[in-house]
Design a protein around this motif. Structure first.
Motif, mmCIF file in Angstrom:
data_model
loop_
_atom_site.group_PDB
_atom_site.id
_atom_site.type_symbol
_atom_site.label_atom_id
_atom_site.label_comp_id
_atom_site.label_asym_id
_atom_site.label_seq_id
_atom_site.Cartn_x
_atom_site.Cartn_y
_atom_site.Cartn_z
ATOM 1 N N PRO A 177 0.835 -1.209 0.000
ATOM 2 C CA PRO A 177 0.000 0.000 0.000
ATOM 3 C C PRO A 177 0.868 1.255 0.000
ATOM 4 C CG PRO A 177 -0.035 -1.064 2.157
ATOM 5 C CD PRO A 177 0.643 -2.012 1.227
ATOM 6 N N GLY A 178 0.442 2.229 -0.775
ATOM 7 C CA GLY A 178 1.199 3.467 -0.881
ATOM 8 C C GLY A 178 2.139 3.511 -2.062
ATOM 9 N N THR A 179 2.449 2.348 -2.641
ATOM 10 C CA THR A 179 3.297 2.316 -3.834
ATOM 11 C C THR A 179 2.442 2.513 -5.083
ATOM 12 O OG1 THR A 179 3.113 -0.098 -3.994
ATOM 13 C CG2 THR A 179 4.957 0.797 -2.726
ATOM 14 N N LYS A 180 3.091 2.893 -6.170
ATOM 15 C CA LYS A 180 2.360 3.231 -7.390
ATOM 16 C C LYS A 180 2.495 2.153 -8.444
ATOM 17 C CE LYS A 180 2.717 8.246 -6.723
ATOM 18 N NZ LYS A 180 1.292 8.398 -6.382
ATOM 19 N N VAL A 181 1.479 2.070 -9.305
ATOM 20 C CA VAL A 181 1.505 1.178 -10.443
ATOM 21 C C VAL A 181 0.969 1.952 -11.648
ATOM 22 C CG1 VAL A 181 -0.790 0.231 -9.880
ATOM 23 C CG2 VAL A 181 0.748 -1.044 -11.387
ATOM 24 N N LYS A 182 1.624 1.763 -12.806
ATOM 25 C CA LYS A 182 1.205 2.465 -14.015
ATOM 26 C C LYS A 182 0.524 1.484 -14.963
ATOM 27 C CE LYS A 182 4.211 4.127 -17.024
ATOM 28 N NZ LYS A 182 5.249 4.989 -17.634
ATOM 29 N N LEU A 183 -0.676 1.829 -15.411
ATOM 30 C CA LEU A 183 -1.440 0.995 -16.328
ATOM 31 C C LEU A 183 -1.570 1.692 -17.675
ATOM 32 C CD1 LEU A 183 -4.408 -0.070 -13.995
ATOM 33 C CD2 LEU A 183 -2.170 -1.168 -14.247
ATOM 34 N N PHE A 184 -1.597 0.897 -18.727
ATOM 35 C CA PHE A 184 -1.894 1.396 -20.066
ATOM 36 C C PHE A 184 -3.292 0.897 -20.399
ATOM 37 C CE2 PHE A 184 -0.793 1.528 -24.785
ATOM 38 C CZ PHE A 184 -0.837 2.919 -24.828
ATOM 39 N N VAL A 185 -4.246 1.807 -20.478
ATOM 40 C CA VAL A 185 -5.666 1.448 -20.509
ATOM 41 C C VAL A 185 -6.313 1.906 -21.813
ATOM 42 C CG1 VAL A 185 -7.898 1.723 -19.340
ATOM 43 C CG2 VAL A 185 -5.786 1.628 -17.991
ATOM 44 N N ILE A 186 -7.134 1.021 -22.388
ATOM 45 C CA ILE A 186 -7.995 1.392 -23.506
ATOM 46 C C ILE A 186 -9.415 1.487 -22.961
ATOM 47 C CG2 ILE A 186 -8.896 0.753 -25.770
ATOM 48 C CD1 ILE A 186 -6.333 -0.774 -26.282
ATOM 49 N N LYS A 187 -9.936 2.700 -22.887
ATOM 50 C CA LYS A 187 -11.268 2.922 -22.328
ATOM 51 C C LYS A 187 -12.326 2.424 -23.312
ATOM 52 C CE LYS A 187 -11.880 5.260 -19.079
ATOM 53 N NZ LYS A 187 -12.051 4.879 -17.656
ATOM 54 N N ASN A 188 -13.410 1.924 -22.736
ATOM 55 C CA ASN A 188 -14.499 1.370 -23.538
ATOM 56 C C ASN A 188 -15.136 2.414 -24.448
ATOM 57 O OD1 ASN A 188 -16.306 -0.658 -24.368
ATOM 58 N ND2 ASN A 188 -17.832 0.034 -22.906
ATOM 59 N N ASP A 189 -15.153 3.677 -24.017
ATOM 60 C CA ASP A 189 -15.842 4.724 -24.759
ATOM 61 C C ASP A 189 -14.879 5.706 -25.438
ATOM 62 O OD1 ASP A 189 -14.891 5.713 -22.408
ATOM 63 O OD2 ASP A 189 -16.732 6.709 -21.782
ATOM 64 N N GLU A 190 -13.585 5.327 -25.507
ATOM 65 C CA GLU A 190 -12.605 6.196 -26.149
ATOM 66 C C GLU A 190 -11.727 5.388 -27.100
ATOM 67 O OE1 GLU A 190 -10.374 8.417 -23.296
ATOM 68 O OE2 GLU A 190 -12.140 9.039 -22.157
ATOM 69 N N VAL A 191 -11.158 6.061 -28.085
ATOM 70 C CA VAL A 191 -10.327 5.384 -29.081
ATOM 71 C C VAL A 191 -8.865 5.381 -28.671
ATOM 72 C CG1 VAL A 191 -9.565 5.412 -31.483
ATOM 73 C CG2 VAL A 191 -11.934 6.015 -30.915
ATOM 74 N N LYS A 192 -8.391 6.484 -28.124
ATOM 75 C CA LYS A 192 -6.977 6.645 -27.814
ATOM 76 C C LYS A 192 -6.628 6.018 -26.459
ATOM 77 C CE LYS A 192 -3.384 10.198 -27.590
ATOM 78 N NZ LYS A 192 -3.110 11.655 -27.629
ATOM 79 N N PRO A 193 -5.629 5.109 -26.418
ATOM 80 C CA PRO A 193 -5.196 4.538 -25.130
ATOM 81 C C PRO A 193 -4.594 5.629 -24.241
ATOM 82 C CG PRO A 193 -4.345 3.286 -26.991
ATOM 83 C CD PRO A 193 -4.895 4.555 -27.549
ATOM 84 N N GLN A 194 -4.571 5.376 -22.945
ATOM 85 C CA GLN A 194 -4.030 6.367 -22.024
ATOM 86 C C GLN A 194 -3.302 5.700 -20.866
ATOM 87 O OE1 GLN A 194 -7.430 7.957 -19.279
ATOM 88 N NE2 GLN A 194 -8.350 7.646 -21.301
ATOM 89 N N ASP A 195 -2.300 6.400 -20.340
ATOM 90 C CA ASP A 195 -1.599 5.951 -19.142
ATOM 91 C C ASP A 195 -2.365 6.393 -17.913
ATOM 92 O OD1 ASP A 195 0.699 4.629 -20.178
ATOM 93 O OD2 ASP A 195 1.516 6.580 -20.755
ATOM 94 N N VAL A 196 -2.531 5.478 -16.969
ATOM 95 C CA VAL A 196 -3.207 5.785 -15.712
ATOM 96 C C VAL A 196 -2.305 5.330 -14.575
ATOM 97 C CG1 VAL A 196 -5.247 5.399 -14.282
ATOM 98 C CG2 VAL A 196 -5.470 5.457 -16.772
ATOM 99 N N GLU A 197 -1.916 6.251 -13.701
ATOM 100 C CA GLU A 197 -1.076 5.903 -12.547
ATOM 101 C C GLU A 197 -1.943 5.827 -11.297
ATOM 102 O OE1 GLU A 197 3.334 7.073 -11.724
ATOM 103 O OE2 GLU A 197 2.086 8.546 -10.688
ATOM 104 N N LEU A 198 -1.845 4.706 -10.593
ATOM 105 C CA LEU A 198 -2.658 4.471 -9.401
ATOM 106 C C LEU A 198 -1.761 4.213 -8.199
ATOM 107 C CD1 LEU A 198 -5.278 1.995 -10.911
ATOM 108 C CD2 LEU A 198 -5.471 4.455 -10.734
ATOM 109 N N THR A 199 -2.260 4.558 -7.034
ATOM 110 C CA THR A 199 -1.575 4.241 -5.782
ATOM 111 C C THR A 199 -2.275 3.062 -5.127
ATOM 112 O OG1 THR A 199 -0.943 6.557 -5.465
ATOM 113 C CG2 THR A 199 -0.835 5.118 -3.542
ATOM 114 N N ARG A 200 -1.529 1.998 -4.907
ATOM 115 C CA ARG A 200 -2.114 0.781 -4.337
ATOM 116 C C ARG A 200 -2.622 1.026 -2.915
ATOM 117 N NH1 ARG A 200 2.906 -1.008 -6.537
ATOM 118 N NH2 ARG A 200 2.672 -2.310 -8.406
#
Length: 446
Positions: free
Chosen positions: A148-171
């Motif tokens: 907990p408190g550490t970060k993870v970076k995801l590469f996400v393709i949203k269901n309602d968008e065409v362009k993928p995006q990076d999303v950084e989350l804190t566990r």
């Protein structure tokens, strides 16, 4: 006669070969596996990790069957067991493997993925700058977990968008509360089931008692909105218990597999405690899966509730979880389940009685009456001289209604006096469910 005897012998010979093939086919597969294992052990460039080889082979067999079978070892096993208990670490998503990517079944309320706007139907194609197709599903899921408190970076393709995006989350490590509830205006109980863990039915009954106690002055609960949206499912026994709370008696769900041990009919007992006998609207969407579909399907088949929202996920299979050693367990799909009317929702989902897509409605800061252009907006308009008479008639009707013991006064706010709650304003599907419940309550008491 001679020709008939030859034909019989040929058929007998074919059947004999088929039986022999069936008996020896498993041995052939075992032998193939054994030969490859021994060749690797003998000829590989260095001494291989035999446990790792075995784990990977077993996991490969299970994941090749369907998206919901799997093999859990060591930390993965601990995480899985903790999740069913309602406490686990990570970003808080229910996921499945789909064509080299991770498909989100449902984000879990108030956890990092939900806060970041990740929704059902989105695809996670990369974790910490590595593609899921390269590192594999299990490793990618493991990468999303951590301290907990550490970060993870995801590469996400949203269901309602065409362009993928990076999303950084804190566990985070969060103990999931399976139930959220409150009392809406008009005696309408809002109960949201977040997940089906081992505390769900117990917490749900507590929620109903609490909500009912808070409205004793107005006669208790008059209607129920049961929110199963983005509920990824969970424990089958909890889905049965929740369904039983709303259904008087009869079949809740049946399961059918290849063996008799996986065939069952699970029923509701009329002798257990039941929810208030009031109108119910159940909210579902594409993130409602598995156990939540069992509940929605049962209530729909018995016409105990109106199902509102969008079509559910469509997971109509049952998994059996068996721990095969202190460090390993197998989750295997062993049956399909069917609603009380015999419907299989596998890959089809629960179709709502009323389809309401999510939408956003802007509410003005002033009342509608203040901004509506009408006769009263004109200068020097004639006032209604029947207002006083109308008020007197309404008072007489109310007094008469109070004296009628068999027809108690219906204490529900008139539409023009209703002040929309924040949930009503921001959640279009909930707003339509609330309007429907109000209508059902009014029609029931006429």
């Amino acid at each position: 006669m001679y020709l008939r005897l030859i034909t019989f012998n040929i058929v007998l010979l074919i059947c004999t070969y088929a039986l022999a093939d069936k008996q020896t086919s498993n041995q052939i597969y075992y032998k193939q596996f054994q030969e490859i294992f021994e060749r690797i052990n003998k000829d590989y460039v260095q001494d291989p990790d035999k446990q790792k080889m075995t784990d990977s082979a077993i996991n490969g067999m299970l994941t090749s069957l369907d998206p919901h079978s799997g093999y859990y070892t060591d930390e993965d096993l601990d995480d899985f067991i903790n999740q069913t208990k309602g406490e686990f670490g990570g970003i808080g998503v229910e996921v499945m493997y789909d064509n080299g990517a991770i498909k989100v079944i449902s984000p879990i309320d108030d956890l990092p993925a939900d806060k970041a706007g990740i929704k059902a139907g989105d695809y996670i194609v990369g974790v910490n700058d590595e593609l899921v197709s390269t590192i594999g599903f299990n490793k990618a899921v493991k990468e999303m977990r951590g301290e907990p408190g550490t970060k993870v970076k995801l590469f996400v393709i949203k269901n309602d968008e065409v362009k993928p995006q990076d999303v950084e989350l804190t566990r985070e490590i969060v103990k999931i509360k399976p139930i959220k509830s409150h009392l809406e205006e008009g005696g309408i109980a809002y109960v949201r089931i977040v997940t089906f863990n081992e505390h769900t039915i117990q917490e749900m009954k507590k929620a109903f008692k609490s909500v009912e106690a808070s409205n004793t002055a107005d006669g208790g609960i008059k209607g129920i909105i049961l929110d199963l949206r983005n509920n990824p499912g969970g424990l089958l026994d909890q889905a049965i218990a929740v369904s039983e709370y709303f259904i008087d008696s009869g079949t809740i769900v049946s399961t059918k597999g290849r063996t008799d041990t996986n065939n069952s009919v699970l029923t509701a007992s009329k002798f257990t405690a039941k929810a208030p006998n009031v109108p119910i609207v159940v909210l579902i969407n594409s993130g409602s899966a598995s156990a939540s579909e069992i509940v929605a399907g049962a209530l729909q088949d018995y016409k105990r509730a109106i199902i509102l929202g969008t079509k559910s996920f469509g997971k109509g299979s049952v998994q059996t979880f068996v721990q095969v050693s202190p460090r390993a367990a197998v989750k295997l799909t062993t049956a399909r389940y069917y609603t009380p009317l015999g419907r299989s929702i596998q890959a089809e989902g629960i179709e709502p009685d009323i389809i309401i897509e999510p939408a956003k409605v802007e509410y003005p800061g002033q009342k509608n009456e203040e901004r509506r252009f009408s006769e009263s907006s004109l200068k020097n308009y004639l006032k209604n001289d029947n207002k006083d008479l109308k008020d007197n008639e309404q008072k007489k009707d109310k007094d008469k209604l109070k004296k009628d013991k068999d027809k108690p006064e219906l204490k529900i706010e008139k539409a023009e006096n209703y002040q929309p709650s924040e949930l009503y304003k921001k959640d279009y599907q909930f707003a339509r469910a609330y309007d429907l419940i109000r209508g059902l309550i009014l029609s029931k008491n006429k």
